[in-house]
Design a protein around this motif. Structure first.
Motif, PDB file in Angstrom:
ATOM      1  N   GLY A 159      39.691  -3.941  25.793  1.00  0.00           N
ATOM      2  CA  GLY A 159      38.952  -2.838  26.398  1.00  0.00           C
ATOM      3  C   GLY A 159      37.505  -2.823  25.944  1.00  0.00           C
ATOM      4  N   LYS A 160      36.716  -1.963  26.605  1.00  0.00           N
ATOM      5  CA  LYS A 160      35.283  -1.911  26.343  1.00  0.00           C
ATOM      6  C   LYS A 160      34.998  -1.540  24.881  1.00  0.00           C
ATOM      7  CE  LYS A 160      31.367   0.832  27.940  1.00  0.00           C
ATOM      8  NZ  LYS A 160      31.057   1.989  28.778  1.00  0.00           N
ATOM      9  N   PHE A 161      35.711  -0.536  24.383  1.00  0.00           N
ATOM     10  CA  PHE A 161      35.449  -0.105  23.019  1.00  0.00           C
ATOM     11  C   PHE A 161      36.100  -1.025  22.000  1.00  0.00           C
ATOM     12  CE2 PHE A 161      32.830   3.603  22.885  1.00  0.00           C
ATOM     13  CZ  PHE A 161      32.677   3.801  24.244  1.00  0.00           C
ATOM     14  N   GLU A 162      37.233  -1.580  22.351  1.00  0.00           N
ATOM     15  CA  GLU A 162      37.824  -2.596  21.475  1.00  0.00           C
ATOM     16  C   GLU A 162      36.837  -3.742  21.266  1.00  0.00           C
ATOM     17  OE1 GLU A 162      42.526  -3.325  21.670  1.00  0.00           O
ATOM     18  OE2 GLU A 162      41.558  -3.375  23.626  1.00  0.00           O
ATOM     19  N   GLN A 164      33.556  -3.577  21.606  1.00  0.00           N
ATOM     20  CA  GLN A 164      32.412  -3.127  20.827  1.00  0.00           C
ATOM     21  C   GLN A 164      32.760  -3.085  19.336  1.00  0.00           C
ATOM     22  OE1 GLN A 164      30.686   0.424  22.496  1.00  0.00           O
ATOM     23  NE2 GLN A 164      28.740  -0.014  21.496  1.00  0.00           N
ATOM     24  N   VAL A 165      33.955  -2.613  19.059  1.00  0.00           N
ATOM     25  CA  VAL A 165      34.370  -2.517  17.659  1.00  0.00           C
ATOM     26  C   VAL A 165      34.615  -3.908  17.072  1.00  0.00           C
ATOM     27  CG1 VAL A 165      36.187  -1.700  16.129  1.00  0.00           C
ATOM     28  CG2 VAL A 165      35.250  -0.189  17.890  1.00  0.00           C
ATOM     29  N   TYR A 167      32.944  -6.621  17.733  1.00  0.00           N
ATOM     30  CA  TYR A 167      31.645  -7.163  17.318  1.00  0.00           C
ATOM     31  C   TYR A 167      31.041  -6.352  16.184  1.00  0.00           C
ATOM     32  CZ  TYR A 167      31.985 -10.622  20.917  1.00  0.00           C
ATOM     33  OH  TYR A 167      32.410 -11.691  21.645  1.00  0.00           O
ATOM     34  N   ALA A 168      31.317  -5.058  16.176  1.00  0.00           N
ATOM     35  CA  ALA A 168      30.856  -4.248  15.038  1.00  0.00           C
ATOM     36  C   ALA A 168      31.476  -4.775  13.748  1.00  0.00           C
ATOM     37  CB  ALA A 168      31.219  -2.776  15.250  1.00  0.00           C
ATOM     38  N   ARG A 169      32.758  -5.096  13.809  1.00  0.00           N
ATOM     39  CA  ARG A 169      33.419  -5.612  12.614  1.00  0.00           C
ATOM     40  C   ARG A 169      32.877  -6.980  12.219  1.00  0.00           C
ATOM     41  NH1 ARG A 169      39.556  -3.468  14.077  1.00  0.00           N
ATOM     42  NH2 ARG A 169      39.337  -1.545  12.897  1.00  0.00           N
ATOM     43  N   MET A 171      29.929  -8.145  12.868  1.00  0.00           N
ATOM     44  CA  MET A 171      28.577  -7.957  12.323  1.00  0.00           C
ATOM     45  C   MET A 171      28.643  -7.470  10.880  1.00  0.00           C
ATOM     46  SD  MET A 171      26.482  -6.115  15.421  1.00  0.00           S
ATOM     47  CE  MET A 171      26.119  -6.981  16.945  1.00  0.00           C
ATOM     48  N   THR A 172      29.514  -6.495  10.658  1.00  0.00           N
ATOM     49  CA  THR A 172      29.669  -5.968   9.303  1.00  0.00           C
ATOM     50  C   THR A 172      30.076  -7.072   8.343  1.00  0.00           C
ATOM     51  OG1 THR A 172      30.305  -3.835  10.211  1.00  0.00           O
ATOM     52  CG2 THR A 172      30.944  -4.283   7.931  1.00  0.00           C
TER      53      THR A 172
ATOM     54  N   VAL B 165      23.506  -3.309  11.794  1.00  0.00           N
ATOM     55  CA  VAL B 165      24.667  -3.402  10.924  1.00  0.00           C
ATOM     56  C   VAL B 165      25.136  -2.018  10.494  1.00  0.00           C
ATOM     57  CG1 VAL B 165      25.466  -4.230   8.687  1.00  0.00           C
ATOM     58  CG2 VAL B 165      24.134  -5.734  10.176  1.00  0.00           C
ATOM     59  N   ALA B 168      27.125  -0.861  13.264  1.00  0.00           N
ATOM     60  CA  ALA B 168      28.350  -1.672  13.294  1.00  0.00           C
ATOM     61  C   ALA B 168      29.345  -1.146  12.271  1.00  0.00           C
ATOM     62  CB  ALA B 168      28.009  -3.140  13.023  1.00  0.00           C
ATOM     63  N   THR B 172      32.934   0.570  13.029  1.00  0.00           N
ATOM     64  CA  THR B 172      34.143   0.033  12.406  1.00  0.00           C
ATOM     65  C   THR B 172      34.903   1.133  11.687  1.00  0.00           C
ATOM     66  OG1 THR B 172      33.065  -2.101  12.116  1.00  0.00           O
ATOM     67  CG2 THR B 172      34.973  -1.651  10.724  1.00  0.00           C
ATOM     68  N   TRP B 175      36.505   3.493  14.182  1.00  0.00           N
ATOM     69  CA  TRP B 175      37.628   2.877  14.898  1.00  0.00           C
ATOM     70  C   TRP B 175      38.856   2.746  13.999  1.00  0.00           C
ATOM     71  CZ3 TRP B 175      38.200   2.632  19.869  1.00  0.00           C
ATOM     72  CH2 TRP B 175      39.223   1.843  20.410  1.00  0.00           C
ATOM     73  N   GLU B 212      39.167   6.091  24.684  1.00  0.00           N
ATOM     74  CA  GLU B 212      39.822   4.802  24.873  1.00  0.00           C
ATOM     75  C   GLU B 212      40.943   4.591  23.864  1.00  0.00           C
ATOM     76  OE1 GLU B 212      37.639   1.121  25.884  1.00  0.00           O
ATOM     77  OE2 GLU B 212      38.792   0.135  24.314  1.00  0.00           O
TER      78      GLU B 212
END
Lengths: 430, 430
Positions: A159-162, A164-165, A167-169, A171-172, B165, B168, B172, B175, B212
């Motif tokens: 999903g869209k937010f999955e 996003q999260v 890539y957030a993870r 990146m982190t 970051v 991000a 994270t 989520w 979501e």
């Protein structure tokens, strides 16, 4: 405001191309290609994709039609005027006009040669045949396409937010690595992660994060396109394909024994300074160094690309000492399976004993381990290698038998010729 | 392609407004405003910002000029036609025309009244005076502006990738919370985090992530603008300002004692169903319930907003049982200092003993704890309260003495009138 023209323009794409430029490749391919173009232009070679992670059944994950579209798209690419200008006008390793006019003219007219693609046992058999300078240019884009298509297959269900999260993870995770590298005062690290990257955009992000987070400690990227876009150094020297093909072409055992040195003799004529980096492990590091001519000890450094890197570096230091060289004036480049812990350990052990530098690859540009269920985005060990030259099979022994390749009889012959005994197997993560 | 018009349009903004709509506020402010507009329209009130986290020296962090620009911008806002249409045409808690035509007409012409702003002891003294229905509408935007300007002051020093970051990491973190809430089968949770959010865009992201990630378990947001944009439920009932102002207006101790019930009697006339939620803690939950008229026991539920929430819920359940009501048919809304662990614990304890619902506030929309050095983005306890009504001071006791407010002598008088004895102090995190 939505830019209507952009939306309409995007609709015109038939596919979303993974590789969009002939210089979205490793810098050392261009250096080697120029050398091959001068010394062995008519050698007929065959390159093949080899998936060392056989549990990743690529042919079941990746649609054949999509793979063909991506490969076909790469065959439509030509060097652009801007790319040619950058290659001709730029300074590489402090040297102007690194690429000769005759090579640039050839490159400007290059179209990658045809490929053959078949499915077998859940894997793709993807091979490229033709003249060496043309075929070798397939290696990096072919690997990048397969890695990214496998990623897309997994991402397609999110999903869209999955997303996003995810890539957030990622990146982190990367930023935490960057923060752990910051305290290393004398660190020199480069991006070597093009071939097994998660995607172009992700590699590009990683490079920018390294630029901001590490400053001068980040010395550049192996990716020419990214180097051009961000006006940073393009990094790289030479790789196993040179000794592998030279060795395959050798007619006698004596010629075979000399082949790896002949590669470097040809290289010696063309390059100096930081480009004189020995890659000693193709047929065993120890034998290579023991039998090396003295002029090689004068080279700038050694790249450690297989085996236990601590032992590899110790071997190199001892070798320099034996040949009357001062190791603290020599460069050791580590480039095999690096991640932050290993970089830290190698840094601590060798920072005062030699000049050291790190070519950080897959775990820089594709560390999505643990970020999706079943670890579907974990990187895996995919390579694209020269498998024959003028009809003769190539062989690689490496310092890690898990990285060896070639027909069994030939491996035995190479081991005999190069005096390679017992080897310690190490897990190949990426 | 860059959209040139968008770039030029952006250049025309003098500031980047934090609050851009009169309905970027909590839904219960509108419900209460309509009630006040009908029952106490001419009450003169004074509202003040109170920073309970005195170690956060807002006047040193936030530029006064920027703060004035933001507040002045809010005074230029008017209800738009689309917002009015949404309020008039929407169904709230299953009811059409929740807002009466006379109220809507008044709202459409509303301009927020002037403010006074001074610096004292490293804090801002920000007060709003005038008629209650107008002044009360300042609460949420004033808080949101101060929270976000404090964040911007910290973010101003960060690099592009540090910022990326940071978000991000925040994504994270959120989520992971969402994933921990997913397994709670009967969960009902709403966003109550407008007032102390990190920023509007961040709150909006959090809401979409909840949509979501949690599906039907996410029952809506208190923020009207976000509810409108995503076509989800606007959530909320009533707050402490009603009993506080009603109490301040009481002429005698007897009238004071009746004031909290008078509030709910007025509310009872206007609303039914899920809007009949008792907020019992303004002057101590136990005394309030002990002395409550029987018709209140027939209300739909109770909101627990201070004190130990386990004890509060147990008190409510016992009270319903004492009044012959079935607690399993009653709604308990938890809304004080929630985060995932506490939601889990409250859910486990009460899920089969009552209908329960969670109004998740600051630690949903502003959990940047631990993400920047010195924890400069950690949320803090900022409130905007009615401090006087028709010249008389207001008092709040709460079930937590750390949340009490008002002049000392008045606090003593209220404690006597409402029979509040010893109270257990609890740390106010947000």
């Amino acid at each position: 405001m939505v830019d209507i023209a952009t939306r309409v323009y995007n609709h015109k794409w038939k596919i979303d191309p993974i590789v969009r430029s002939l210089i979205d490749t490793d810098f050392y391919k261009l250096l080697m290609c120029q050398s091959v173009f001068r010394n062995k232009p008519d050698t007929e070679v065959s390159f093949s994709i080899i998936n060392r992670s056989t549990d990743i059944r690529l042919a079941e994950l990746i649609d054949e039609g999509e793979l063909r579209e991506q490969l076909d798209h790469i065959r439509t690419l030509r060097l652009t005027r801007g790319e040619s200008t950058w290659l001709r006008g730029n300074t590489f390793y402090g040297k102007r006009q690194m690429f000769r006019p005759d090579f640039m003219e050839w490159y400007e007219n290059l179209q990658l040669p045809p490929y053959t693609l078949e499915k077998r046992d859940g894997q793709y058999e993807l091979t490229f045949e033709g003249r060496w300078p043309e075929v070798m240019m397939w290696e990096i884009p072919a690997l990048a396409v397969l890695m990214e298509l496998r990623g897309r297959a997994v991402l397609a269900h999110m999903g869209k937010f999955e997303l996003q999260v995810l890539y957030a993870r990622a990146m982190t995770k990367l930023w935490e690595k960057v923060e752990r590298l910051k305290p290393l005062d004398k660190l020199k690290v480069a991006d070597f992660g093009t071939r097994r990257r998660h995607s172009f955009l992700w590699q590009d992000w990683c490079v920018q994060a390294m630029m901001e987070g590490l400053g001068d400690k980040f010395v550049g990227t192996s990716n020419c396109l990214i180097a051009m876009r961000h006006d940073i150094e393009a990094i790289g020297t030479n790789a196993h394909e040179l000794p592998m093909v030279y060795a395959a072409l050798a007619e006698t055992d004596a010629a075979l024994r000399e082949a790896p040195y002949k590669v470097l003799a040809d290289w010696h004529e063309e390059h100096d300074g930081n480009l004189r980096i020995i890659l000693p492990d193709t047929y065993g590091t120890r034998g290579f160094l023991d039998n090396a001519p003295d002029w090689l000890a004068g080279w700038t450094g050694i790249r450690i690309d297989s085996g236990n890197p601590f032992e590899g570096a110790e071997t190199a230091i001892r070798w320099w000492q034996d040949r009357g060289e001062d190791p603290t004036q020599k460069l050791i480049i580590f480039s095999d399976g690096l991640d932050v812990d290993l970089i830290h350990d190698l840094y601590d052990r060798f920072k005062d004993r030699a000049k050291i530098s790190f070519g950080w690859g897959t775990l820089l540009t594709n560390d999505f381990r643990g970020l999706v269920p079943d670890d579907g985005l974990a990187p895996f060990s995919l390579v694209c290698k020269a498998v024959s030259a003028n009809g003769r099979p190539t062989v690689k022994l490496s310092d890690n038998p898990n990285k060896a390749m070639g027909p069994e009889a030939e491996i035995a012959r190479y081991k005999r010729v190069f005096g390679v005994g017992e080897q310690v197997a190490r897990e190949v993560v990426v």
